[in-house]
Motif scaffolding. Structure first.
Motif, PDB file in Angstrom:
ATOM      1  N   ARG A  54      16.612  35.515  32.374  1.00 47.68           N
ATOM      2  CA  ARG A  54      16.489  36.958  32.651  1.00 47.68           C
ATOM      3  C   ARG A  54      15.063  37.435  32.355  1.00 47.68           C
ATOM      4  O   ARG A  54      14.863  38.445  31.661  1.00 47.68           O
ATOM      5  CB  ARG A  54      17.485  37.753  31.820  1.00 47.68           C
ATOM      6  CG  ARG A  54      18.904  37.575  32.331  1.00 47.68           C
ATOM      7  CD  ARG A  54      19.864  38.532  31.658  1.00 47.68           C
ATOM      8  NE  ARG A  54      21.171  38.421  32.248  1.00 47.68           N
ATOM      9  CZ  ARG A  54      22.002  37.427  32.033  1.00 47.68           C
ATOM     10  NH1 ARG A  54      21.655  36.438  31.264  1.00 47.68           N
ATOM     11  NH2 ARG A  54      23.166  37.411  32.618  1.00 47.68           N
ATOM     12  N   ALA A  55      14.090  36.657  32.833  1.00 44.67           N
ATOM     13  CA  ALA A  55      12.699  36.976  32.537  1.00 44.67           C
ATOM     14  C   ALA A  55      12.226  38.119  33.427  1.00 44.67           C
ATOM     15  O   ALA A  55      12.695  38.292  34.545  1.00 44.67           O
ATOM     16  CB  ALA A  55      11.833  35.741  32.775  1.00 44.67           C
ATOM     17  N   MET A  56      11.294  38.916  32.905  1.00 43.29           N
ATOM     18  CA  MET A  56      10.703  39.987  33.706  1.00 43.29           C
ATOM     19  C   MET A  56       9.897  39.398  34.836  1.00 43.29           C
ATOM     20  O   MET A  56       9.951  39.845  35.972  1.00 43.29           O
ATOM     21  CB  MET A  56       9.815  40.856  32.804  1.00 43.29           C
ATOM     22  CG  MET A  56       9.354  42.130  33.464  1.00 43.29           C
ATOM     23  SD  MET A  56      10.763  43.201  33.775  1.00 43.29           S
ATOM     24  CE  MET A  56      10.344  44.576  32.743  1.00 43.29           C
ATOM     25  N   VAL A  57       9.116  38.339  34.518  1.00 40.93           N
ATOM     26  CA  VAL A  57       8.410  37.593  35.554  1.00 40.93           C
ATOM     27  C   VAL A  57       9.223  36.326  35.795  1.00 40.93           C
ATOM     28  O   VAL A  57       9.262  35.441  34.949  1.00 40.93           O
ATOM     29  CB  VAL A  57       6.983  37.233  35.105  1.00 40.93           C
ATOM     30  CG1 VAL A  57       6.275  36.427  36.182  1.00 40.93           C
ATOM     31  CG2 VAL A  57       6.206  38.486  34.781  1.00 40.93           C
TER      32      VAL A  57
END
Lengths: 251, 100
Positions: A54-57
């Motif tokens: 669930r990474a932003m990038v």
């Protein structure tokens, strides 16, 4: 296996056989079923492991998972409208299942389950039953007005209504034939040219040189098949969306 | 001044479209279906064949059920051909967009 005597066996690759030894034979578990399970497991793995960080990038897998999700979401929004979002799980599952079936079939020794009309027609019937149930539950009796366009002269009704009914019933047939025919045609062509490579290669001194030609064609064909595999999954999904649009808006 | 308001309207429209508040504009006859002469030809062929298959199948089934041997088959063969032509016609006419 491809060359038996001098004949080209292009259709043998679509034959069903049981796998997993005597256990599979006892319950009729075919390689088609096995590949469906593999495709299902791969899809679940892609969505679970891809979205785990669930990474932003997003990383690579997360990009693929998000891309697939956004692709179908955009398609539903554009084709059905905002109220089409409730069909997202259905269309997404359908698209991923067909896409993974087409793509898995391109691997050596793999089996293409979408090359069987029994599977594609079953999927198309699921779509057909769904759009009919949705249309009837949303519009009730008005659904049957679908078979007679407004403004047509009444005396044409005995002709228009049967034609419209046949046209409506032909939807699952055309949906399934399109996918099935594309996959069969592609795999038959690959097999035929691959057999040419082997046949020409056994031709003596000039053979191996000549066999480069069908080999080159096959390389191009594999690339083309990747395109077709994606395109047919896309067409299956977008036609489902178009039918859903007709069911929701009814005109 | 006008430019500012136009820019705001553009951003507002983009935001509304993103949230699905405005129906997205539809282009082409079949939405975003890929074109290409081979693809279109194949699609048209499949539409005709599937309508014929359904027509002939229905005709034969009804004949078998009602015992009217060749007649319903002939009728439904014609209906199937008509439905096939209509499918192809639908393929090439823009879909009606109704705002509702």
């Amino acid at each position: 296996m491809a060359v038996e005597g001098k004949a080209i066996d292009a259709l043998g690759q679509f034959e069903l056989g049981t796998v997993l030894g005597p256990v599979g034979a006892a319950v009729g578990f075919t390689q088609s079923n096995l590949h469906m399970l593999v495709a299902g497991a791969l899809i679940v793995a892609l969505m679970l492991y891809g979205m785990a960080p669930r990474a932003m990038v997003p990383g690579r897998l997360q990009s693929v998972a998000e891309g697939a999700y956004g692709f179908i979401d955009d398609m539903l929004l554009a084709q059905v409208g905002p109220e089409g979002r409730r069909f997202f799980p259905f269309v997404f599952t359908l698209f991923m299942f067909v896409l993974f079936g087409n793509m898995l079939g391109l691997f050596p020794y793999a089996f293409t389950y979408t090359s069987h009309i029994s599977l594609t027609f079953t999927l198309a019937m699921v779509v057909f039953v769904l759009i009919t149930v949705v249309a009837i539950s949303l519009h009730g009796k008005h659904f049957f007005g679908y078979f007679f366009p407004e403004g047509a002269p009444l005396w044409l009704a005995p002709i228009i209504i049967p034609v419209e009914i046949v046209s409506y019933l032909s939807r699952p047939v055309s949906l399934s034939i399109r996918l099935f025919a594309n996959m069969v045609a592609g795999h038959v062509m690959l097999k035929v040219f691959a057999t040419f490579v082997v046949m020409l290669g056994a031709l003596g001194t000039v053979g191996p040189v000549l066999s480069i030609m069908p080999l080159a064609i096959n390389v191009a064909l594999v690339g083309f098949e990747v395109l077709v595999a994606f395109l047919q999954a896309y067409v299956f999904a977008i036609l489902t969306c178009i039918y859903l649009h007709d069911a929701v808006h009814l005109h | 001044m006008v430019d500012d308001r136009d820019a705001f309207k553009q951003r507002l429209d983009a935001a509304r479209a993103r949230q699905g508040l405005d129906p997205a504009p539809k282009g082409g006859s079949q939405g975003g279906l890929p074109g290409g002469s081979w693809g279109i030809g194949f699609r048209a062929g499949v539409e005709v064949v599937s309508a014929l298959v359904v027509g002939v199948g229905l005709g034969l089934a009804l004949d078998w059920w009602l015992g009217t041997k060749p007649w319903l088959f002939l009728v439904f063969f014609l209906l199937g051909s008509a439905a096939g032509v209509m499918n192809v016609y639908r393929l090439f006419t823009p879909r009606r967009v109704r705002r509702d």
